[in-house]
Write a protein that holds these residues in place. Structure first.
Motif, mmCIF file in Angstrom:
data_model
loop_
_atom_site.group_PDB
_atom_site.id
_atom_site.type_symbol
_atom_site.label_atom_id
_atom_site.label_comp_id
_atom_site.label_asym_id
_atom_site.label_seq_id
_atom_site.Cartn_x
_atom_site.Cartn_y
_atom_site.Cartn_z
ATOM 1 N N GLU A 105 0.846 -1.196 0.000
ATOM 2 C CA GLU A 105 0.000 0.000 0.000
ATOM 3 C C GLU A 105 0.877 1.239 0.000
ATOM 4 O O GLU A 105 1.746 1.389 0.863
ATOM 5 C CB GLU A 105 -0.932 -0.022 1.221
ATOM 6 C CG GLU A 105 -1.893 -1.217 1.157
ATOM 7 C CD GLU A 105 -2.858 -1.317 2.321
ATOM 8 O OE1 GLU A 105 -3.934 -1.929 2.141
ATOM 9 O OE2 GLU A 105 -2.543 -0.798 3.413
ATOM 10 N N ASN B 152 -5.221 -1.132 -7.687
ATOM 11 C CA ASN B 152 -6.109 0.012 -7.426
ATOM 12 C C ASN B 152 -5.323 1.306 -7.338
ATOM 13 O O ASN B 152 -4.310 1.368 -6.637
ATOM 14 C CB ASN B 152 -6.807 -0.151 -6.071
ATOM 15 C CG ASN B 152 -7.664 -1.390 -6.015
ATOM 16 O OD1 ASN B 152 -8.721 -1.455 -6.615
ATOM 17 N ND2 ASN B 152 -7.185 -2.396 -5.288
ATOM 18 N N PRO C 43 -20.717 0.708 -6.057
ATOM 19 C CA PRO C 43 -19.884 -0.507 -5.920
ATOM 20 C C PRO C 43 -19.632 -0.821 -4.442
ATOM 21 O O PRO C 43 -19.057 -0.009 -3.723
ATOM 22 C CB PRO C 43 -18.576 -0.124 -6.616
ATOM 23 C CG PRO C 43 -18.797 1.208 -7.238
ATOM 24 C CD PRO C 43 -19.938 1.852 -6.539
ATOM 25 N N ILE C 44 -20.064 -1.996 -4.027
ATOM 26 C CA ILE C 44 -19.944 -2.369 -2.615
ATOM 27 C C ILE C 44 -18.484 -2.517 -2.197
ATOM 28 O O ILE C 44 -18.110 -2.165 -1.078
ATOM 29 C CB ILE C 44 -20.717 -3.681 -2.352
ATOM 30 C CG1 ILE C 44 -22.204 -3.460 -2.609
ATOM 31 C CG2 ILE C 44 -20.487 -4.177 -0.925
ATOM 32 C CD1 ILE C 44 -22.824 -2.360 -1.795
ATOM 33 N N HIS C 45 -17.654 -3.002 -3.115
ATOM 34 C CA HIS C 45 -16.264 -3.222 -2.708
ATOM 35 C C HIS C 45 -15.569 -1.919 -2.345
ATOM 36 O O HIS C 45 -14.619 -1.904 -1.568
ATOM 37 C CB HIS C 45 -15.487 -3.953 -3.807
ATOM 38 C CG HIS C 45 -15.094 -3.071 -4.947
ATOM 39 N ND1 HIS C 45 -15.952 -2.703 -5.946
ATOM 40 C CD2 HIS C 45 -13.914 -2.462 -5.211
ATOM 41 C CE1 HIS C 45 -15.308 -1.921 -6.799
ATOM 42 N NE2 HIS C 45 -14.079 -1.764 -6.379
ATOM 43 N N ARG D 50 -16.799 0.372 -0.550
ATOM 44 C CA ARG D 50 -17.055 0.627 0.875
ATOM 45 C C ARG D 50 -15.973 -0.059 1.721
ATOM 46 O O ARG D 50 -15.539 0.476 2.747
ATOM 47 C CB ARG D 50 -18.444 0.118 1.270
ATOM 48 C CG ARG D 50 -19.573 0.800 0.517
ATOM 49 C CD ARG D 50 -20.916 0.235 0.926
ATOM 50 N NE ARG D 50 -21.299 0.643 2.253
ATOM 51 C CZ ARG D 50 -22.132 1.634 2.534
ATOM 52 N NH1 ARG D 50 -22.693 2.321 1.567
ATOM 53 N NH2 ARG D 50 -22.414 1.946 3.784
ATOM 54 N N LEU D 51 -15.556 -1.239 1.294
ATOM 55 C CA LEU D 51 -14.492 -1.948 2.020
ATOM 56 C C LEU D 51 -13.173 -1.186 1.898
ATOM 57 O O LEU D 51 -12.442 -1.001 2.866
ATOM 58 C CB LEU D 51 -14.325 -3.362 1.464
ATOM 59 C CG LEU D 51 -15.551 -4.265 1.459
ATOM 60 C CD1 LEU D 51 -15.240 -5.579 0.744
ATOM 61 C CD2 LEU D 51 -16.021 -4.547 2.870
ATOM 62 N N LEU D 52 -12.890 -0.757 0.679
ATOM 63 C CA LEU D 52 -11.628 -0.064 0.413
ATOM 64 C C LEU D 52 -11.579 1.286 1.140
ATOM 65 O O LEU D 52 -10.592 1.622 1.799
ATOM 66 C CB LEU D 52 -11.475 0.132 -1.098
ATOM 67 C CG LEU D 52 -10.221 0.849 -1.573
ATOM 68 C CD1 LEU D 52 -8.965 0.110 -1.138
ATOM 69 C CD2 LEU D 52 -10.234 1.003 -3.093
ATOM 70 N N ARG E 144 -11.131 0.979 4.813
ATOM 71 C CA ARG E 144 -9.727 0.682 5.111
ATOM 72 C C ARG E 144 -8.891 1.982 5.096
ATOM 73 O O ARG E 144 -8.077 2.207 5.979
ATOM 74 C CB ARG E 144 -9.199 -0.303 4.068
ATOM 75 C CG ARG E 144 -7.695 -0.438 3.975
ATOM 76 C CD ARG E 144 -7.181 -1.498 4.854
ATOM 77 N NE ARG E 144 -5.736 -1.664 4.737
ATOM 78 C CZ ARG E 144 -4.997 -2.208 5.679
ATOM 79 N NH1 ARG E 144 -5.544 -2.629 6.788
ATOM 80 N NH2 ARG E 144 -3.703 -2.347 5.535
#
Lengths: 255, 301
Positions: free
Chosen positions: A129, A167, A207-209, A211-213, A216
């Motif tokens: 990251e 990403n 996009p639900i993913h 929300r995860l990103l 984080r």
């Protein structure tokens, strides 16, 4: 419990310096003395030990913090594979070049080709990251294969150039031709962006993913993710149609 | 031992080691969370006939879920490790993937034993699927007509315990039902346990095997059937006219113990004559929950 290593620049760098070998191999267990022996290549004076340029203190715990004016420090964090690296201010070009793991946090701005592929290599970041709290120069995340690059302010032209996967998140304005020639991978634009003409609009959705990103990024790095970023919609552009077309640019929109 | 006048019989519940997964389902609203969870846990009362035992553990507020939306946690249990993976793929694929707005995550992130779920379901995407690695975990994005279904690649599994139980022996059917409802209500949202039977209650407790058929794994527990009192070796006191069972599965024995204690305490009320438990003489299941030992902490008389 220790605070990790602290590398404080002894005096202003008067020539460009190549830090590509400082954190390239396993470094997280190195003592301050051992870290001081890592080589730095000065543009005019050649190879010098890191300890000649930096005062290094502390005990190893997987974290190192660099401080001082590092605008002429290039390739810091190149080939990083583990540990947590913090650069207190801005840094030169190609920080995090080809990194494969760990976390590199740049508190200021980053130069050109941050997190890009080393010259002659097809793949850039393959993991880890890379967080730039300021702006980044051109071609950030070029040829990224995996991992996460976040630019909290503006991104220069051609961010995510030729991405293979991974990403790139840009909170501020994204420069021209962002995501150009990408094969796969995602560019998330929370600020303004004009997708390249070789991208095609698909739909507007949530996009639900993301929300995860975004969770984080907020929780791990304290980035200013706003409520509207979670609740808003994203325009999905597929591309680059000149390549595989399996990449995407997700552009935040209120509706 | 008596609790509020209810006899606690000197016996024990015999339970088995099972494999357990915790599934976290989120959706845009609780309506769709519940819709998916009810389908996921449908027809999952006993491994004897359903291959799997499942139930809703508790509802989750947005702050407790990975994507910040309302959610629910479900425990799904099987006898074997291999079976658990198959059942997860079947059930999540048919009931959560299909349900509007849902996403599905692993609820046992620290379990070292992991089984691929999203890694199998991704093929529904027919090559259009993609994945994202976030904080070291891979999530699959499967395109669907509504948008995208997000499912975690791997789910953790642990050794759990299935078959914790107690029997409510009551003077009337109404009293048995009322006590069973009170017990089931008391166990709603208790962490680490599920009640896999309808409403948390079983009326058809079983014994191992059958008098008549060699192929039957289980048949009616005639010793606890009031209608058979006169023609079988009954286990029922004279005043008992109805019996209901509470079956409890959990992530570990400690969770079952806590739940049995809570449930039995709630069931000790007017019209209940005794609390008993189902066992096989201690020969089949490694987990024995002795009622009097369990209840010794909060007996009231």
């Amino acid at each position: 419990m220790t605070d990790g290593l602290a590398a404080r620049l002894r005096s202003t760098l008067r020539q460009r310096a190549d830090f590509s070998e400082v954190l390239a191999d396993s470094w997280t267990a190195l003592s301050a003395a051992a870290m001081s022996q890592r080589p730095v290549y000065l543009e005019r004076d050649g190879k010098v030990p890191l300890g000649e340029l930096f005062e290094i203190t502390g005990n190893p715990n997987g974290h190192i913090r660099f401080s001082g004016d590092l605008l002429t420090a290039d390739r810091l964090g190149a080939a990083l594979s583990s540990g947590h690296v913090t650069i207190e201010g801005s840094v030169g070009a190609e920080a995090g070049l080809g990194m494969s793991g760990g976390a590199l946090v740049i508190e200021g701005d980053a130069g050109d080709r941050t997190g890009a592929a080393p010259p002659g290599f097809k793949r850039g970041m393959t993991g880890g990251e890379l967080i730039v709290r300021g702006s980044a120069g051109v071609e950030a995340g070029a040829a990224m294969r995996r991992g996460l690059l976040v630019i909290a302010r503006a991104a220069g032209d051609r961010a995510g150039l030729g991405m293979i996967a991974g990403n790139v998140v840009v909170f501020g304005k994204a420069g021209s031709n962002t995501g150009l020639w990408s094969k796969r991978g995602s560019v998330v634009a929370l600020g303004s962006i004009t997708p390249p003409p070789t991208y095609t609009y698909a739909c507007t959705y949530q996009p639900i993913h993301l929300r995860l990103l975004l969770t984080r990024l907020r929780d791990q790095y304290g980035l200013a993710v706003l409520r509207r970023h979670f609740t808003g919609f994203y325009r999905r552009y597929s591309g680059d149609m000149a390549e595989l077309g399996k990449g995407e640019i997700l552009v935040w929109t209120a509706k | 031992m008596k609790i509020r006048g209810v006899l606690i019989e000197d016996t024990f519940a015999e339970a088995f080691t099972m494999r357990v997964a915790r599934i976290v389902i989120t959706a845009r609203s609780l309506r769709w969370v519940r819709a998916a969870a009810l389908k996921l846990t449908g027809f999952a009362t006993s491994v004897i006939g359903c291959k799997v035992e499942a139930g809703i553990e508790r509802e989750l507020v947005p702050g407790e879920t990975p994507d910040g939306r309302p959610g629910v946690s479900v425990l799904l249990m099987t006898m074997g490790k291999d079976d658990l993976g198959k059942r997860l793929i079947e059930r999540i694929g048919q009931t959560v993937l299909t349900c509007p707005t849902t996403a599905c995550y692993d609820g046992l992130p620290d379990a070292p034993d992991r089984v691929g779920v999203g890694s199998a379901l991704r093929f529904f995407g027919d090559g259009f699927q993609s994945s994202k690695v976030i904080a070291g975990e891979r999530f699959w994005r499967i395109p669907v007509m509504e948008g995208e279904f997000v499912v975690q690649e791997k789910f953790g599994m642990l050794k759990g315990v299935g078959g914790g139980n107690f029997l409510i022996l009551a003077s009337t059917a109404d009293a048995a039902l009322s006590a069973a409802e009170a017990a089931a209500d008391a166990l709603t949202s208790q962490p680490g346990v599920i009640l896999p039977f309808p409403g948390g209650v079983v009326r058809s407790g079983s014994k191992v095997g059958s008098r008549r058929s060699k192929t039957m794994i289980a048949s009616t527990n005639d010793a606890f059937c009031p209608t058979l009192r006169a023609i079988t070796q009954t286990a029922l006191p004279d005043e008992v006219n109805s019996v209901l069972e509470i079956v409890i599965n959990g992530t570990d024995a400690a969770a079952i113990e806590t739940a049995m204690r809570t449930g039995i305490d709630a069931a000790c009320r007017a019209g209940v004559i005794a609390i008993s438990a189902g066992n096989y003489g201690g020969k089949l299941g490694p987990h024995h929950f002795h009622l009097r030992k369990l209840m010794s902490r909060n007996s009231s008389d």
